[in-house]
Scaffold this motif. Structure first.
Motif, PDB file in Angstrom:
ATOM      1  N   LYS A 282       0.791  -1.500   0.056  1.00 16.81           N
ATOM      2  CA  LYS A 282      -0.030   0.076  -0.101  1.00 16.81           C
ATOM      3  C   LYS A 282       0.909   1.133  -0.034  1.00 16.81           C
ATOM      4  O   LYS A 282       0.304   2.464   0.179  1.00 16.81           O
ATOM      5  CB  LYS A 282      -1.017   0.008   1.214  1.00 16.81           C
ATOM      6  N   HIS A 301      -2.068   5.520   2.585  1.00 16.33           N
ATOM      7  CA  HIS A 301      -3.130   4.790   2.078  1.00 16.33           C
ATOM      8  C   HIS A 301      -3.392   3.565   2.823  1.00 16.33           C
ATOM      9  O   HIS A 301      -2.491   2.843   3.414  1.00 16.33           O
ATOM     10  CB  HIS A 301      -3.200   4.558   0.612  1.00 16.33           C
ATOM     11  N   TRP A 302      -4.784   3.260   3.027  1.00 15.13           N
ATOM     12  CA  TRP A 302      -5.205   2.130   3.674  1.00 15.13           C
ATOM     13  C   TRP A 302      -5.464   0.782   2.699  1.00 15.13           C
ATOM     14  O   TRP A 302      -5.654  -0.215   3.165  1.00 15.13           O
ATOM     15  CB  TRP A 302      -6.419   2.197   4.388  1.00 15.13           C
ATOM     16  N   VAL A 305      -2.117   1.409  -3.691  1.00 11.16           N
ATOM     17  CA  VAL A 305      -2.152   2.762  -4.358  1.00 11.16           C
ATOM     18  C   VAL A 305      -2.161   2.442  -5.898  1.00 11.16           C
ATOM     19  O   VAL A 305      -1.458   1.718  -6.527  1.00 11.16           O
ATOM     20  CB  VAL A 305      -0.903   3.608  -4.285  1.00 11.16           C
ATOM     21  N   SER A 325      -5.931   5.853  -4.366  1.00 12.51           N
ATOM     22  CA  SER A 325      -5.914   4.367  -3.947  1.00 12.51           C
ATOM     23  C   SER A 325      -7.412   3.611  -3.904  1.00 12.51           C
ATOM     24  O   SER A 325      -8.290   4.367  -4.174  1.00 12.51           O
ATOM     25  CB  SER A 325      -5.473   4.409  -2.503  1.00 12.51           C
ATOM     26  N   ASP A 327      -8.681   2.837  -1.468  1.00 15.84           N
ATOM     27  CA  ASP A 327      -9.379   3.117  -0.284  1.00 15.84           C
ATOM     28  C   ASP A 327     -10.454   4.287  -0.589  1.00 15.84           C
ATOM     29  O   ASP A 327     -10.922   4.902   0.403  1.00 15.84           O
ATOM     30  CB  ASP A 327      -8.599   3.433   0.747  1.00 15.84           C
ATOM     31  N   THR A 329      -9.615   7.395  -1.673  1.00  8.58           N
ATOM     32  CA  THR A 329      -9.177   8.626  -1.239  1.00  8.58           C
ATOM     33  C   THR A 329      -7.961   9.012  -2.004  1.00  8.58           C
ATOM     34  O   THR A 329      -7.400   8.153  -2.655  1.00  8.58           O
ATOM     35  CB  THR A 329      -8.452   8.810   0.136  1.00  8.58           C
ATOM     36  N   VAL A 357      -6.241  15.488   2.365  1.00 11.89           N
ATOM     37  CA  VAL A 357      -6.436  14.207   2.151  1.00 11.89           C
ATOM     38  C   VAL A 357      -8.029  14.655   1.241  1.00 11.89           C
ATOM     39  O   VAL A 357      -8.788  15.433   1.716  1.00 11.89           O
ATOM     40  CB  VAL A 357      -7.042  13.568   3.540  1.00 11.89           C
TER      41      VAL A 357
END
Length: 511
Positions: A282, A301-302, A305, A325, A327, A329, A357
């Motif tokens: 990630k 990122h969670w 990417v 990403s 996620d 965001t 963000v």
């Protein structure tokens, strides 16, 4: 201010921005003398919509013709033709009370002062005279072009260009690597230590193909006849000789579900570092293009990417990097050109923090297209017609116009305020799009191996290049907007001569 003027009954002679030509909020703006309510602005017959009115007026006011005459306006308003015999000869004489210092209001009684102030308000005031000699004319592009053409023999053409400004394609360099270039990232400014076109394959093998700015430009510093048969792009010797592939191969493992494409790579403005995403942990990572070594790993990122983008660079090489990403965001990062890291603090390069963000997506960052400020505020979404739901490619001009390519060959042009300005549909599967630096022209390329040039405002087709023997996978423009570099499905790089002036209304009589 305009609204207050309308309410008070004053004369609202104020120039309106493009979005205010239409009274979309249905404000009551009063009635004209003939009893017709004031509503939308009535446009001249040559402007079909407000955007056309603004665009054509800008083309006129910012044209080379106006630039060439600008010094004469300065002479009349601020210069030697404002007063005296030269003003009389130029028919540039006004009421004597309009001139600075014509009367001393402090020496008048209240009644005389009021009368003269009313007269000054009615006639206007001439600005202070700043110059007493003619202002020199501006060195416009047309003047420089004439000087350059005069310095070149009419019977000789630069070697890289078969004819002056001819847009015929010519192969610039062939790559022997089997995978095709999935990204072509060009930084060719002459002051760079390594002006180059960096290409990256789907197997993450990158090549730093050096760019020679003097080749083909007769009269340029450093030009010599020995370069007559050379091309401006030189294949990376480490790849050509197969002698240093280990310095060009990114071996770190990527997530197996990632489809490597041009959005996975970003090159810094000095061509010294390449940023890559799609890794299983990630992160996205920074590599040196000189040694191929990993220099920084960036987390934030969670999830994996999937895309990267870079802003234009400031002096010194600083710029913004955006990472998107799964996620849902996007993170905005700052690249320090001085320290060559993500973040401001070289002592904390292991844990840089994003500047903002950006949220608003429900799923992986693929669409819809959202407009944010760099502080993270969501402004609006660019929503296309019903059949335009999944954006594939996007290119944004410096004026804020967004060209979006959707699946099934559909293109849309949006203003920065989210208004759909134009749309079209093409048969080819487009793989790469880009806008010229002024945002006036759109270049596309795809599986059929054909480069096409369009007028960005209305998608009018301007030119079709002869087809190549392989599909186009990526492309970029040189800094002078004179060469288009494309990465082909065959593994080769093809350079096209291109001159956007060919389709500019001011220069068409030259071709």
């Amino acid at each position: 201010m305009l609204f207050l003027l309308c309410l008070t009954g004053a004369d609202p002679r104020v120039l309106l921005p493009a979005e205010m030509f239409v009274n979309s909020n249905e404000y009551e703006l009063g009635v004209r003398d003939d009893g017709v309510p004031v509503c939308d602005v009535e446009l001249p017959v040559w402007a079909k919509k407000p955007e056309d009115f603004v665009r054509i007026n800008r083309m006129a006011l910012e044209s080379e013709f106006v630039s060439c005459q600008l010094h004469q306006w300065i002479d009349l308003i601020f210069g030697y033709k404002q007063r005296g015999p030269e003003a009389v000869r130029a028919l540039n004489v006004f009421d004597f009370l309009s001139y600075e210092g014509a009367v001393n209001l402090d020496n008048l009684d209240a009644a005389q002062r009021e009368v003269i102030e009313i007269q000054i308000q009615a006639c206007g005031q001439v600005p202070s005279q700043l110059l007493i000699e003619p202002h020199p004319p501006r060195s416009s592009a047309m003047h420089l072009l004439r000087q350059h053409e005069a310095s070149v023999s009419p019977h000789q053409s630069p070697p890289f260009y078969p004819k002056p400004f001819s847009p015929e394609p010519r192969p610039a360099s062939a790559s022997t690597s089997s995978p095709w270039p999935t990204a072509t990232l060009t930084n060719t400014l002459p002051h760079l230590s390594i002006p180059a076109a960096v290409t990256v394959t789907c197997s993450r093998l990158f090549a730093v193909n050096r760019w020679h700015n003097t080749v083909g430009l007769r009269g340029a510093p450093g030009y010599s006849l020995e370069q007559a048969h050379h091309l401006p792009i030189e294949m990376d010797p480490l790849i050509a000789n197969n002698s240093g592939v280990n310095k060009r191969q990114i071996t770190d493992l990527v997530d197996q579900s990632i489809q490597i494409n041009t959005h996975c790579f970003v090159v810094t403005a000095d061509n010294r570092y390449i940023l890559v995403c799609g890794f299983w942990d990630k992160s996205f990572r920074v590599y040196s293009t000189e040694t191929g070594k990993l220099t920084q790993i960036v987390f934030g990122h969670w999830d994996v990417v999937t895309c990267l983008a870079r802003s234009e660079s400031y002096i010194g090489g600083d710029c913004y990097i955006v990472s998107g990403s799964r996620d849902a965001t996007l993170l905005l990062w700052y690249w320090s050109g001085r320290h060559h890291i993500i973040g401001d603090n070289p002592n904390n390069s292991d844990y840089p923090a994003p500047r903002a963000v950006l949220t608003g997506h429900d799923h992986e960052v693929k669409g819809p297209c959202l407009v944010h400020t760099i502080t993270g505020d969501l402004l609006r979404a660019l929503e296309g017609p019903e059949l335009c739901q999944r954006p594939r490619l996007i290119s944004v001009s410096s004026e804020g116009h967004c060209i979006i390519y959707y699946e099934r060959g559909r293109f849309c042009n949006f203003s920065i305020n989210g208004k759909l300005l134009a749309q079209m549909e093409v048969n080819d599967s487009t793989r790469a799009i880009l806008l010229s630096s002024d945002g006036q022209n759109l270049v596309t390329g795809g599986d059929n191996g054909v480069v096409e040039v369009w007028q960005a405002c209305d998608f009018k087709q301007l030119y079709i290049y002869p087809g190549c023997d392989a599909g186009i996978r990526a492309m970029d423009l040189s800094h002078d907007q004179r060469t288009l570099i494309t990465g082909m499905a065959s593994g080769s790089i093809v350079a096209f001569n291109i001159d956007f002036n060919r389709w500019h209304y001011e220069h068409q009589n030259r071709y």
